[in-house]
Design a protein around this motif. Structure first.
Motif, PDB file in Angstrom:
ATOM      1  N   UNK A 257       0.837  -1.206   0.000  1.00  0.00           N
ATOM      2  CA  UNK A 257       0.000   0.000   0.000  1.00  0.00           C
ATOM      3  C   UNK A 257       0.869   1.252   0.000  1.00  0.00           C
ATOM      4  N   UNK A 258       1.923   1.272   0.803  1.00  0.00           N
ATOM      5  CA  UNK A 258       2.815   2.428   0.813  1.00  0.00           C
ATOM      6  C   UNK A 258       3.520   2.594  -0.519  1.00  0.00           C
ATOM      7  N   UNK A 259       3.879   1.476  -1.187  1.00  0.00           N
ATOM      8  CA  UNK A 259       4.504   1.564  -2.506  1.00  0.00           C
ATOM      9  C   UNK A 259       3.556   2.162  -3.539  1.00  0.00           C
ATOM     10  N   UNK A 260       2.255   2.051  -3.301  1.00  0.00           N
ATOM     11  CA  UNK A 260       1.252   2.668  -4.179  1.00  0.00           C
ATOM     12  C   UNK A 260       0.925   4.103  -3.755  1.00  0.00           C
ATOM     13  N   UNK A 261       1.588   4.613  -2.723  1.00  0.00           N
ATOM     14  CA  UNK A 261       1.308   5.962  -2.254  1.00  0.00           C
ATOM     15  C   UNK A 261       0.095   6.071  -1.359  1.00  0.00           C
ATOM     16  N   UNK A 262      -0.370   4.951  -0.808  1.00  0.00           N
ATOM     17  CA  UNK A 262      -1.563   4.954   0.041  1.00  0.00           C
ATOM     18  C   UNK A 262      -1.205   4.769   1.500  1.00  0.00           C
ATOM     19  N   UNK A 263      -2.209   4.429   2.300  1.00  0.00           N
ATOM     20  CA  UNK A 263      -2.020   4.234   3.732  1.00  0.00           C
ATOM     21  C   UNK A 263      -2.965   3.149   4.215  1.00  0.00           C
ATOM     22  N   UNK A 264      -2.581   2.497   5.303  1.00  0.00           N
ATOM     23  CA  UNK A 264      -3.409   1.454   5.893  1.00  0.00           C
ATOM     24  C   UNK A 264      -3.472   1.698   7.386  1.00  0.00           C
ATOM     25  N   UNK A 265      -4.644   1.491   7.969  1.00  0.00           N
ATOM     26  CA  UNK A 265      -4.832   1.716   9.392  1.00  0.00           C
ATOM     27  C   UNK A 265      -5.681   0.638  10.026  1.00  0.00           C
ATOM     28  N   UNK A 266      -5.664   0.606  11.352  1.00  0.00           N
ATOM     29  CA  UNK A 266      -6.397  -0.407  12.110  1.00  0.00           C
ATOM     30  C   UNK A 266      -7.149   0.260  13.246  1.00  0.00           C
ATOM     31  N   UNK A 267      -8.411  -0.131  13.403  1.00  0.00           N
ATOM     32  CA  UNK A 267      -9.217   0.224  14.564  1.00  0.00           C
ATOM     33  C   UNK A 267      -9.820  -1.057  15.109  1.00  0.00           C
ATOM     34  N   UNK A 268      -9.495  -1.367  16.369  1.00  0.00           N
ATOM     35  CA  UNK A 268      -9.937  -2.660  16.897  1.00  0.00           C
ATOM     36  C   UNK A 268     -10.303  -2.549  18.355  1.00  0.00           C
ATOM     37  N   UNK A 269     -11.376  -3.260  18.675  1.00  0.00           N
ATOM     38  CA  UNK A 269     -11.807  -3.479  20.049  1.00  0.00           C
ATOM     39  C   UNK A 269     -12.591  -4.792  20.044  1.00  0.00           C
ATOM     40  N   UNK A 270     -12.810  -5.367  21.191  1.00  0.00           N
ATOM     41  CA  UNK A 270     -13.561  -6.632  21.208  1.00  0.00           C
ATOM     42  C   UNK A 270     -14.906  -6.497  20.512  1.00  0.00           C
ATOM     43  N   UNK A 271     -15.134  -7.346  19.510  1.00  0.00           N
ATOM     44  CA  UNK A 271     -16.376  -7.344  18.753  1.00  0.00           C
ATOM     45  C   UNK A 271     -16.351  -6.474  17.516  1.00  0.00           C
ATOM     46  N   UNK A 272     -15.273  -5.767  17.248  1.00  0.00           N
ATOM     47  CA  UNK A 272     -15.219  -4.901  16.071  1.00  0.00           C
ATOM     48  C   UNK A 272     -13.754  -4.633  15.712  1.00  0.00           C
ATOM     49  N   UNK A 273     -13.348  -5.125  14.545  1.00  0.00           N
ATOM     50  CA  UNK A 273     -11.996  -4.891  14.030  1.00  0.00           C
ATOM     51  C   UNK A 273     -12.116  -4.453  12.575  1.00  0.00           C
TER      52      UNK A 273
END
Length: 496
Positions: free
Chosen positions: A471-487
């Motif tokens: 993703x970074x090689x494509x100029x983008x970004x990746x992120x994570x939001x996680x808690x029990x029951x929702x990732x």
């Protein structure tokens, strides 16, 4: 104004932010305090000096004028009058000289020497004026009294021969005029001095802090450099200054720090290059023997003769582990190439089509999960490498499948923004542990207690690191939001 209100008003006043502005403001404030103190002292001293001179004039004049009022011998002076006659001492009284006679605390006579012989010397005294004259101490010293029709006068009282009190005085207007003029001159001079000092001080402070400004400019350029990875070229050093000054010592220390930082970054870059080269070479060299081991194991399994069950199981394990090792070697080789900055293909990629294919494959690999799609009505297209983007999708869906229990719902959403495409993979599984989240995209990161019992997979901890690198090689970004029951893993790719 209350103390809180005063503090609030002071807090709302603009304050200088830069060191240059603070030094200049401090210089001007100190100069203003000094000039104000000198001006105030000069005004007070002049007022006292002129008042004492006025008292001396009153003493020299004496009670002759009020005595002439008592005996009715006062006559206005004329140009033909000569000194030495019987009334000469009264006719030489200064214009606007005040005289009064008091008997038993009551004013019997009062007059003022007129400025010309055509003016009437008589005056009108109010009850307050008479009370002030009656309360005047008979001590031969000057006292300032405000008379209603004459304003402020400097008065002095003497005991008369007939038991009366004789009062003589001169107006304080000349003193007040001189003091006022001095105050006006002091204010004008103070304003001019502060303006000149402010301009000259600002130029002087700017010239004195010029080496520090150069250090700040160099530090700003350094702060804008990407120092996390890769080869870094630091800007030129800050110019050397006098080492005996504070600014010179700061510049010298800053330059030494830059040299140390540059040496450390150079060594780090060389170490990273050696590590990348080793990883790429090792991965490339391991591909052949791993493929050879896998091929021999599969060939042995195809042997037509009888083979003991233990040997068959051993060959199956060899084939499976060699296949797993081959995938790891391919992943390491891909990461090494991405770290080396190998360019990817830049062709229009139908991301909607890739998502459909990836979810279909994930549904076949994980039939016990619930797979849902949420796609935009129009196809989403981004420039990039279709094979690598397909690998990103496969790794994200495999991560959701391998690290969530049976029956988990996985939702893949794709939508097109104004300048980017947003892909998200959401599951309602147990979530990523908080202690793992900061390094979840680093290599060989594992969260074993999130994996359900009996799950299969390589478990090498390279899947999400490949996602981040691609993703970074494509100029983008990746992120994570996680808690029990929702990732939710969110990928943003530039649209153009």
């Amino acid at each position: 104004m209350s103390r809180l209100g005063l503090r609030g008003a002071l807090a709302r006043l603009p304050r200088p932010r830069t060191l240059r502005a603070r030094l200049t403001a401090g210089l001007v404030v100190l100069l203003a305090i000094s000039c104000a103190a000198v001006g105030a002292a000069a005004v007070v001293e002049l007022n006292g000096f002129l008042t004492r001179r006025l008292d001396q004039q009153i003493v020299q004049a004496g009670p002759a004028f009020p005595q002439s009022l008592e005996h009715g011998t006062y006559q206005p002076s004329k140009p033909s009058d000569q000194d030495g006659d019987e009334h000469g001492d009264t006719r030489r009284q200064a214009a606007e000289t005040f005289g009064a006679r008091l008997l038993n605390g009551r004013v019997t006579n009062a007059a003022v020497v007129p400025a010309s012989d055509r003016q009437d010397p008589g005056i009108t005294l109010t009850a307050a004026d008479r009370a002030a004259l009656a309360g005047l101490p008979v001590d031969g010293r000057g006292h300032t009294v405000c008379l209603s029709h004459l304003h402020d006068y400097r008065l002095m009282a003497w005991r008369g021969k007939d038991g009366d009190v004789l009062v003589t005085g001169l107006p304080t207007e000349p003193v007040r005029a001189a003091v006022t003029r001095l105050e006006l001159v002091a204010v004008v001079v103070l304003g001019l001095a502060l303006t000149a000092a402010g301009v000259a001080g600002a130029l002087w402070v700017r010239w004195s802090l010029r080496p520090l400004s150069r250090v700040a400019a160099t530090a700003t350029r350094v702060s804008e450099l990407p120092l996390a990875s890769g080869e870094v070229a630091l800007p030129p050093r800050a110019p050397d200054s006098d080492p005996r000054s504070e600014v010179g010592r700061v510049a010298a220390a800053f330059n030494r720090m830059l040299r140390h930082v540059e040496d450390a970054l150079t060594k780090r870059h060389a170490s990273e290059e050696r590590l990348r080269g080793f990883a790429a070479d090792a991965s490339h060299e391991l591909r052949t023997p791993v493929a050879s081991v896998r091929g021999h194991a599969e060939l042995a399994l195809l042997h037509p003769g009888p083979v003991p069950p233990e040997v068959t199981r051993a060959l199956q394990r060899i084939a499976a582990e060699s296949s797993r090792m081959g995938l790891m070697v391919d992943d390491l080789l891909l990461l090494a190439r991405l770290d080396a900055g190998r360019p990817l293909e830049r062709r229009p990629v139908d991301l909607t089509h890739l998502v459909l294919d990836a979810v279909t494959d994930a549904r076949a690999a994980g039939p016990d999960h619930r797979w849902t799609l949420d796609l935009s009505e129009d196809p989403v297209t981004v420039p990039g490498d279709a094979h690598r983007l397909q690998q990103v999708l496969a790794n994200l869906l495999a991560n959701a499948r391998l690290h969530t229990p049976v029956g988990t719902k996985v939702t893949v959403t794709l939508e097109a923004g104004a300048d980017s495409a947003v892909l998200s993979v959401h599951d309602d599984g147990p979530g990523v542990p908080e202690e793992v989240q900061p390094g979840v995209f680093e290599r060989f990161t594992r969260a074993e207690h999130r994996r359900p019992a009996g799950a299969s997979g390589s478990g090498a901890g390279l899947g999400l690191s490949i996602v981040a690198a691609v993703v970074e090689a494509h100029g983008g970004s990746v992120g994570l939001e996680s808690r029990p029951g929702s990732t939710t893993f969110t990928v943003r790719l530039p649209a153009g």
